[in-house]
Write an enzyme that holds these catalytic residues in place. Structure first.
Site, PDB file in Angstrom:
ATOM      1  N   ASN A   9       0.860  -1.186   0.000  1.00 49.89           N
ATOM      2  CA  ASN A   9       0.000   0.000   0.000  1.00 49.89           C
ATOM      3  C   ASN A   9       0.893   1.232   0.000  1.00 49.89           C
ATOM      4  O   ASN A   9       1.460   1.584   1.025  1.00 49.89           O
ATOM      5  CB  ASN A   9      -0.907  -0.029   1.240  1.00 49.89           C
ATOM      6  CG  ASN A   9      -1.773   1.217   1.360  1.00 49.89           C
ATOM      7  OD1 ASN A   9      -1.801   2.054   0.455  1.00 49.89           O
ATOM      8  ND2 ASN A   9      -2.467   1.348   2.478  1.00 49.89           N
ATOM      9  N   TRP A  10       0.987   1.865  -1.153  1.00 54.49           N
ATOM     10  CA  TRP A  10       1.903   3.012  -1.284  1.00 54.49           C
ATOM     11  C   TRP A  10       1.339   4.273  -0.651  1.00 54.49           C
ATOM     12  O   TRP A  10       2.018   5.280  -0.562  1.00 54.49           O
ATOM     13  CB  TRP A  10       2.218   3.270  -2.759  1.00 54.49           C
ATOM     14  CG  TRP A  10       3.004   2.178  -3.432  1.00 54.49           C
ATOM     15  CD1 TRP A  10       3.409   0.977  -2.889  1.00 54.49           C
ATOM     16  CD2 TRP A  10       3.500   2.177  -4.780  1.00 54.49           C
ATOM     17  NE1 TRP A  10       4.116   0.247  -3.802  1.00 54.49           N
ATOM     18  CE2 TRP A  10       4.187   0.964  -4.979  1.00 54.49           C
ATOM     19  CE3 TRP A  10       3.434   3.095  -5.833  1.00 54.49           C
ATOM     20  CZ2 TRP A  10       4.801   0.643  -6.194  1.00 54.49           C
ATOM     21  CZ3 TRP A  10       4.033   2.773  -7.042  1.00 54.49           C
ATOM     22  CH2 TRP A  10       4.714   1.561  -7.217  1.00 54.49           C
ATOM     23  N   HIS A  96      -9.552   0.998   4.864  1.00 55.89           N
ATOM     24  CA  HIS A  96      -8.261   1.211   5.531  1.00 55.89           C
ATOM     25  C   HIS A  96      -8.439   2.157   6.718  1.00 55.89           C
ATOM     26  O   HIS A  96      -9.289   3.055   6.682  1.00 55.89           O
ATOM     27  CB  HIS A  96      -7.254   1.800   4.538  1.00 55.89           C
ATOM     28  CG  HIS A  96      -5.867   1.811   5.094  1.00 55.89           C
ATOM     29  ND1 HIS A  96      -5.417   2.823   5.905  1.00 55.89           N
ATOM     30  CD2 HIS A  96      -4.869   0.904   5.019  1.00 55.89           C
ATOM     31  CE1 HIS A  96      -4.169   2.538   6.277  1.00 55.89           C
ATOM     32  NE2 HIS A  96      -3.818   1.390   5.763  1.00 55.89           N
ATOM     33  N   GLY A 174       2.544   2.695  10.780  1.00 57.25           N
ATOM     34  CA  GLY A 174       3.470   3.813  10.610  1.00 57.25           C
ATOM     35  C   GLY A 174       4.184   4.235  11.882  1.00 57.25           C
ATOM     36  O   GLY A 174       4.804   5.294  11.921  1.00 57.25           O
ATOM     37  N   SER A 214       3.613  -1.683  10.470  1.00 59.03           N
ATOM     38  CA  SER A 214       5.069  -1.721  10.688  1.00 59.03           C
ATOM     39  C   SER A 214       5.704  -3.072  10.344  1.00 59.03           C
ATOM     40  O   SER A 214       6.597  -3.531  11.056  1.00 59.03           O
ATOM     41  CB  SER A 214       5.396  -1.303  12.126  1.00 59.03           C
ATOM     42  OG  SER A 214       4.983   0.034  12.364  1.00 59.03           O
ATOM     43  N   GLY A 235       2.900  -0.949   4.350  1.00 59.90           N
ATOM     44  CA  GLY A 235       2.890   0.471   4.012  1.00 59.90           C
ATOM     45  C   GLY A 235       4.298   0.949   3.706  1.00 59.90           C
ATOM     46  O   GLY A 235       4.831   0.724   2.621  1.00 59.90           O
ATOM     47  N   GLY A 236       4.921   1.585   4.683  1.00 59.75           N
ATOM     48  CA  GLY A 236       6.240   2.205   4.507  1.00 59.75           C
ATOM     49  C   GLY A 236       7.266   1.331   3.798  1.00 59.75           C
ATOM     50  O   GLY A 236       7.951   1.794   2.868  1.00 59.75           O
TER      51      GLY A 236
HETATM   52  P1  13P Z   1       3.052   0.688   7.701  1.00 57.77           P
HETATM   53  O1  13P Z   1       3.594  -0.611   7.127  1.00 57.77           O
HETATM   54  O2  13P Z   1       3.738   1.887   7.188  1.00 57.77           O
HETATM   55  O3  13P Z   1       2.957   0.623   9.186  1.00 57.77           O
HETATM   56  O4  13P Z   1       1.541   0.804   7.156  1.00 57.77           O
HETATM   57  C1  13P Z   1       0.678  -0.273   7.261  1.00 57.77           C
HETATM   58  C2  13P Z   1      -0.537  -0.006   6.478  1.00 57.77           C
HETATM   59  O5  13P Z   1      -1.318   0.851   6.824  1.00 57.77           O
HETATM   60  C3  13P Z   1      -0.745  -0.781   5.246  1.00 57.77           C
HETATM   61  O6  13P Z   1      -2.014  -0.595   4.742  1.00 57.77           O
END
Ligand code: 13P
Length: 254
Positions: A9-10, A96, A174, A214, A235-236
């Site tokens: 998920n960018w 989300h 995050g 994370s 995410g990240g």
């Molecule tokens: P992170 O991996 O940055 O914590 O984000 C997770 C997320 O929200 C994926 O949809």
């Protein structure tokens, strides 16, 4: 056995150049792992066609980060399921936590989006997860149950077969603080038991439940080792092809 499914998920990141570069890099680094794991990447709406093109004939699928439930008309700023299908999207993230808590989406809206996406032939990644204060108050099970029940309301078992659930505790998104493998497993098992009660045991054994929050190369292996963790929504770390590929590899070697 459920095949691991890893989504990237960018969020609201990249630009027209870096989105294409990142997609190409993901193809190059994850391409050699077909068959063992399903992979999808979800760039911002405006870069979907360019990323689709960059994915070429690879078996990495294209997903959107959201969708609207109406098929067309006066809904300024929204994107329909048919539009996503039209440009080659297969997957779509729905519900989300950032849409729930920053943009104010309700369970009822999420339910409508899930129904519309399934009817249009998209494969939804349906996100659920509790806030930190809800976990601290011992309400994790109650909150997640409610989100799953309300989100899947009126969705038959046949339709629910299109769905992947993503458990994303909001406090882990995050923050660099992932749920421990035990914390993730506990909620994943609870969700699977709930699906068994809502539908049947057979289907509960088939539905994939991703963990998100994370996820990094150094915690992916111990998380995916849990019996009910069937992949990740990243995410990240999905913004760095090397990190994303390392996470995919951990799932492929499970
Ligand atoms: P992170 O991996 O940055 O914590 O984000 C997770 C997320 O929200 C994926 O949809």
């Amino acid at each position: 056995m459920r095949k691991p499914f890893i989504g990237g998920n960018w969020k609201m990141n990249t630009d027209s150049k870096s989105a294409v570069e990142l997609a190409k890099s993901v193809v190059q680094k994850c391409g050699p792992m077909p068959g063992k794991v399903d992979i999808c990447i979800c760039p911002p709406f405006v870069y979907l066609p360019a990323v689709k093109n960059a994915l070429g004939s690879s078996n990495i699928s294209l997903g959107a980060q959201d969708v609207y439930f109406e098929s067309k008309g006066a809904f300024t700023g929204e994107i329909s399921c048919q539009m996503l299908k039209d440009i080659g999207c297969k997957d779509v993230i729905i519900g989300h936590s950032e849409r729930r808590h920053v943009l104010g989406e309700t369970d009822e809206l999420i339910n409508k989006k899930l129904l519309a996406a399934i009817d249009a032939g998209l494969l939804p990644i349906f996100c659920v997860g509790e806030l930190l204060e809800q976990r601290k108050a011992g309400k994790t099970e109650q909150i997640v149950k409610e989100q799953v029940q309300k989100g899947l309301k009126g969705i038959t078992v046949e339709k629910a077969k299109a769905v992947t659930i993503a458990y994303e505790p909001v406090w882990a998104i995050g923050t660099g603080i992932n749920a421990s493998p035990q914390q993730a497993q506990e909620v994943h098992l609870m969700i699977r038991q709930l699906i068994a009660a809502m539908y049947n045991k057979d289907f509960a054994g088939q539905i994939r439940i991703q963990y998100g929050g994370s996820v990094k190369p150094d915690n992916a292996a111990e998380l995916i080792a849990q019996a009910d963790v069937d992949g990740f929504l990243v995410g990240g770390a999905s913004l760095k092809a090397d990190d994303f590929a390392a996470i995919v590899k951990a799932a492929a070697e499970r």
